[in-house]
Design a protein around this motif. Structure first.
Motif, PDB file in Angstrom:
ATOM      1  N   VAL A 130      -8.792  25.883  35.773  1.00 43.49           N
ATOM      2  CA  VAL A 130      -9.819  27.018  36.743  1.00 43.49           C
ATOM      3  C   VAL A 130      -8.761  26.359  38.107  1.00 43.49           C
ATOM      4  N   ASN A 131      -8.252  28.134  38.803  1.00 47.11           N
ATOM      5  CA  ASN A 131      -8.260  27.718  39.682  1.00 47.11           C
ATOM      6  C   ASN A 131      -8.588  27.204  40.937  1.00 47.11           C
ATOM      7  N   PHE A 168      -8.326  21.609  37.879  1.00 48.76           N
ATOM      8  CA  PHE A 168      -8.416  22.211  38.800  1.00 48.76           C
ATOM      9  C   PHE A 168      -6.775  22.262  38.702  1.00 48.76           C
ATOM     10  N   VAL A 169      -6.438  23.893  39.107  1.00 44.74           N
ATOM     11  CA  VAL A 169      -5.116  24.261  39.470  1.00 44.74           C
ATOM     12  C   VAL A 169      -5.304  24.300  40.920  1.00 44.74           C
ATOM     13  N   ILE A 184      -1.465  20.750  39.175  1.00 45.29           N
ATOM     14  CA  ILE A 184      -2.782  20.895  39.109  1.00 45.29           C
ATOM     15  C   ILE A 184      -2.931  19.458  40.360  1.00 45.29           C
ATOM     16  N   THR A 185      -4.464  19.740  40.408  1.00 43.32           N
ATOM     17  CA  THR A 185      -4.611  18.778  41.474  1.00 43.32           C
ATOM     18  C   THR A 185      -5.875  18.112  40.803  1.00 43.32           C
ATOM     19  N   LYS A 186      -6.713  17.022  41.908  1.00 42.47           N
ATOM     20  CA  LYS A 186      -7.436  16.028  41.374  1.00 42.47           C
ATOM     21  C   LYS A 186      -8.690  16.446  41.308  1.00 42.47           C
ATOM     22  N   THR A 187      -8.971  17.508  42.182  1.00 42.56           N
ATOM     23  CA  THR A 187     -10.410  17.853  42.704  1.00 42.56           C
ATOM     24  C   THR A 187     -10.619  19.114  42.601  1.00 42.56           C
TER      25      THR A 187
END
Length: 261
Positions: A180-181, A199-200, A228-231
């Motif tokens: 998910v962006n 999350f991207v 890729i992001t953590k939150t």
């Protein structure tokens, strides 16, 4: 001199009383017969076909009959849960919906493939609404699923599907991956209750469709998604970003050619 108390009689043209016009007479029999000639009032909503209430009722009747034909059951009125895509909180996938049709198709494909390749495994893939349906099918058939910008399926899953997913995640094997962006308003519309979102990173201030589309919402390197992001972002942050993006697009000066001197 004695006065007469007789009521005056209203004269009518020859050929009988006019419909809807009341006549008075001194005899009670004449009054009863003349008052019975008044036209009855039409009930609102059931009169002419052009009445708004009657037309709306006819449309509702036609829609209900069409829904019954789609379900193949003419004996009863369809339930409210059957008119939804996948029900609501903890409902089963019902007949006549996209999720039900996808599930039946997946069963047919599974039976045909297993007849030739008994060792085959299955998973589902989808984007946006297709990803939502793919996740529901996978949770019902106990498959894995990879989706992109798909709304979280937890509210549409049945208790059995939730129990299976919870056990799989507790065992360290999450069967679902939903990329998910972080700024996508559609993929983040239902939160991340199932815990399957990945999350991207995205750039703020862009058009909403740029976050949601596959070619602009994700960056692929050698077939893998990067950044890729953590939150993810909260709904308030996503809404503020959408408003700021709309303000920037409307505040841009027009690129019309200036008139020559």
């Amino acid at each position: 001199m004695r006065r007469s108390h007789r009521r005056p009689t209203t004269s009518t043209p020859s050929g009988g009383n006019c419909p809807g016009k009341r006549t008075t007479d001194s005899h009670p029999e004449t009054r009863a017969s003349s008052s019975s000639t008044t036209l009855p009032r039409q009930r609102s909503g059931h009169g002419s076909a052009g009445h708004r209430g009657g037309a709306a009722g006819q449309r509702r009747t036609r829609l209900r009959a069409r829904l019954r034909r789609l379900r193949g059951d003419q004996s009863r009125r369809p339930r409210r849960s059957e008119r939804r895509l996948a029900g609501g909180h903890g409902r089963q996938v019902c007949r006549g919906t996209q999720a039900a049709e996808a599930k039946e198709y997946a069963k047919k494909v599974r039976s045909r493939v297993l007849a030739k390749h008994p060792e085959a495994t299955f998973d589902t893939v989808g984007h946006s609404l297709g990803g939502h349906v793919a996740t529901l099918v996978a949770s019902d058939l106990h498959w894995s699923s990879t989706t992109f910008n798909s709304p979280d399926p937890w509210d549409a899953m049945s208790p059995e599907q939730r129990e299976w997913l919870t056990k799989e995640i507790a065992a360290g094997r999450n069967p679902f991956r939903n990329f998910v962006n972080e700024w996508d308003p559609i993929g983040n519309s239902r939160g991340n209750t199932s815990g399957t979102a990945i999350f991207v990173h995205g750039l703020p201030g862009q058009d909403p469709l740029q976050y949601h589309n596959l070619d602009t919402g994700f960056h692929f390197t050698d077939g893998r998604i990067t950044d890729i992001t953590k939150t993810g972002r909260s709904r308030l942050e996503i809404t503020e970003n959408l408003l700021q993006g709309c303000h920037r697009r409307t505040a841009r000066p027009s690129r019309r050619a200036s008139p020559e001197p």
